[in-house]
Design an enzyme around this catalytic site. Structure first.
Site, mmCIF file in Angstrom:
data_model
loop_
_atom_site.group_PDB
_atom_site.id
_atom_site.type_symbol
_atom_site.label_atom_id
_atom_site.label_comp_id
_atom_site.label_asym_id
_atom_site.label_seq_id
_atom_site.Cartn_x
_atom_site.Cartn_y
_atom_site.Cartn_z
ATOM 1 N N PHE A 197 0.808 -1.222 0.000
ATOM 2 C CA PHE A 197 0.000 0.000 0.000
ATOM 3 C C PHE A 197 0.835 1.264 0.000
ATOM 4 C CE2 PHE A 197 0.716 -0.537 4.601
ATOM 5 C CZ PHE A 197 1.043 0.755 4.982
ATOM 6 N N LYS A 257 -1.332 -7.731 -8.683
ATOM 7 C CA LYS A 257 -2.259 -7.732 -7.561
ATOM 8 C C LYS A 257 -1.805 -6.618 -6.614
ATOM 9 C CE LYS A 257 -3.210 -8.560 -3.771
ATOM 10 N NZ LYS A 257 -3.731 -7.578 -2.722
ATOM 11 N N GLU A 287 -5.136 -3.767 -1.739
ATOM 12 C CA GLU A 287 -6.566 -3.470 -1.747
ATOM 13 C C GLU A 287 -6.882 -2.190 -0.980
ATOM 14 O OE1 GLU A 287 -5.690 -6.041 1.841
ATOM 15 O OE2 GLU A 287 -5.018 -5.842 -0.248
ATOM 16 N N SER A 310 5.951 -6.906 3.893
ATOM 17 C CA SER A 310 6.538 -7.221 5.191
ATOM 18 C C SER A 310 7.330 -8.525 5.124
ATOM 19 C CB SER A 310 5.443 -7.340 6.250
ATOM 20 O OG SER A 310 4.650 -8.497 6.001
ATOM 21 N N CYS A 353 9.788 1.249 3.448
ATOM 22 C CA CYS A 353 10.764 0.264 3.914
ATOM 23 C C CYS A 353 12.173 0.820 3.959
ATOM 24 C CB CYS A 353 10.719 -0.994 3.040
ATOM 25 S SG CYS A 353 11.343 -0.745 1.363
ATOM 26 N N GLU A 363 9.526 -3.753 12.978
ATOM 27 C CA GLU A 363 9.335 -2.743 11.948
ATOM 28 C C GLU A 363 8.012 -2.043 12.242
ATOM 29 O OE1 GLU A 363 9.485 -2.263 7.117
ATOM 30 O OE2 GLU A 363 8.474 -4.021 7.944
#
Length: 502
Positions: A152, A176, A179, A229, A284, A385
């Site tokens: 995201f 993909k 969402e 992640s 990240c 994280e």
């Protein structure tokens, strides 16, 4: 809900309404209002996207490099012309400020530039006369249908780290996206179609674990790229590899910045604030741990605090905002929990951003900037994280102690050193166990023609993303050995001996 926007799939060159009956909400993070619903794909719908990609590969995989790059050049022009429109979609669904969203599009454009020049990257090799009248050549060919599963936090940039190179190499692509902010991917699909990309070469399916697992298992998907992640990256790598697929899965991070006593502390403080709190820490490559060496800790923390307190937080579409909200209320609450529990774990809470709200937008997913000092390595705020605007400061006595602390982390994504000492910087770039290193550069994200990727629990698979690694990931090598007899040769007859090279 009658005014709620609907986001469907993109399959075979057109918008396809979902039939699964499952949809997910998309929220404006600045207001907390659900503005959009996105279709979640069933197994059958994923299969339809893969089938469209497989059909398209029959001709796209053998198309000329000139045709592919011509389309990519047209796409690049359209992408450039639509920067603001894409950035507005990112801000509306992710929450980041408009300038940050524009920066995301610009970094994605770098990889489109690289893909436009793919003809150089796909050049083969030739050795002549390796034996009498025998030549050997090496070529690279596309894999087929490849998939990308993206996060995201960069809904435009990370997909562009994948599909431009994949399709330039002759593959077809199924994306993909997250969402949580799906609209940028759909805009990109429309621009690719406008550029003349044949139907089925690029497809988008939205959804959750059902869609992801089907892509990982589908026999016609040859490779999977992922950014997200570490737990999910490990799952993607294990599952896709077990199904015989090539995998590049980029995971999480806990990026450290080492500040030596000779560093320019104003520059270091500026860098720490930018790298820790930019994009609300939802990236990240954010610096989430500053390691202060020797006596610089107190002054450095004071300078960071002064700068952090001046950051203006507000809606991403407000030009005066420097930091926007977090993506969801649940994520905001999780980030806040690391700060509220920090003191009990031995941290000194210098700034507490929990409970922050923006007047007029009280239902938004707001959190302020948090700064934790003298953080022990046992604290959750250090170990995990966080993916939010929380900066930990750790104190060490020596350079060696700092490097040892940083190398003990299970993550190895990006890192930085701030110093005026060239010898120390040289040692650091050789001794630190991370895939991307900055010297007086806080977020060392490589330019498009170098590859992005970490070490240890920050990467699963053998290939980094984009750059030369990206081209190699999306192609496979073939070696051809050729002998053409000279017209004057008599028939050689049968020879059962080992081939002679001399």
């Amino acid at each position: 809900m009658s005014d709620t926007k609907l986001v469907h799939h993109w399959i075979g060159g057109k918008t396809v309404e979902g039939t699964s009956g499952n949809r997910g909400p998309v929220t404006d993070p600045a207001t907390g209002v659900v503005t959009t619903e996105v279709d979640f794909a069933s197994v059958d719908e994923v299969d339809a996207a893969v089938a469209a990609a497989k059909d398209a590969f029959a001709t796209w995989g053998t198309s000329s490099l000139a045709k592919r790059t011509t389309i990519l050049f047209k796409f690049r022009a359209l992408l450039d012309a639509n920067r603001d429109a894409i950035a507005e979609l990112i801000t509306a669904e992710h929450g980041k400020v408009h300038s940050d969203a524009l920066g995301e599009v610009a970094r994605g454009l770098e990889i489109v530039d690289l893909a436009c020049g793919i003809t150089v990257q796909l050049k083969g090799e030739l050795s002549t006369e390796v034996a009498s009248r025998i030549d050997v050549s090496s070529i690279r060919q596309p894999l087929g249908v490849v998939a990308g599963i993206t996060p995201f936090n960069f809904p435009a940039m990370v997909p562009m780290w994948m599909f431009p190179l994949a399709i330039a190499c002759g593959n077809t692509f199924v994306l993909k996206p997250s969402e949580k902010d799906p609209s940028a991917a759909m805009k990109v699909a429309e621009l690719l179609a406008e550029a003349g990309l044949p139907d089925g070469v690029f497809n988008v399916v939205h959804g959750d674990k059902v869609a992801v697992d089907r892509l990982l298992e589908h026999p016609d998907v040859s490779a999977v790229s992922f950014v997200g992640s570490t737990p999910i990256a490990r799952y993607i790598h294990t599952t896709a590899a077990a199904n015989g697929k090539r995998v590049q899965a980029l995971g999480g991070a806990k990026n450290h910045m080492l500040v030596l006593p000779d560093a320019d502390l104003d520059a270091a403080a500026d860098a720490a604030v930018s790298a820790a709190y930019g994009s609300a820490g939802e990236r990240c490559m954010a610096i989430s741990a500053v390691v202060a060496v020797g006596s610089v800790g107190d002054e450095l923390v004071a300078k960071i605090k002064e700068r952090a307190e001046a950051i203006k937080i507000g809606p991403g579409n407000d030009p005066t905002s420097e930091m926007g909200p977090l993506i969801t209320a649940a994520h905001r609450d999780k980030v806040a929990s690391y700060v509220t529990g920090a003191a009990a774990e031995g941290c000194e809470v210098v700034l507490d951003g929990t409970g922050y709200t923006v007047p007029g937008f009280e239902d938004g997913h707001w959190i302020g900037l948090s700064l934790l000092d003298r953080v022990p390595t046992t604290a959750k705020a250090y170990r995990d994280e966080i993916f939010g605007p929380v900066l930990c400061v750790l104190r060490v006595d020596t350079y060696e102690e700092g490097v040892a602390l940083m190398n003990a982390s299970p993550f190895g994504n990006g890192t930085a050193i701030f110093t005026r000492d060239g010898g120390a910087a040289r040692r650091f770039q050789l001794e630190i166990e991370a895939g991307m290193v900055g010297v007086n550069v806080p977020i060392p994200v490589p330019v498009g023609y170098h590859s992005f990727g970490g070490w240890k629990d920050s990467l699963f698979g053998d290939h980094h993303i984009y750059g030369n690694d990206g081209t190699h990931f999306y192609t496979r090598g073939k070696v051809v050995t050729t002998r053409w007899p000279d017209p004057s040769d008599a028939p050689a007859g049968v020879d059962l001996g080992f081939p002679r090279n001399h």
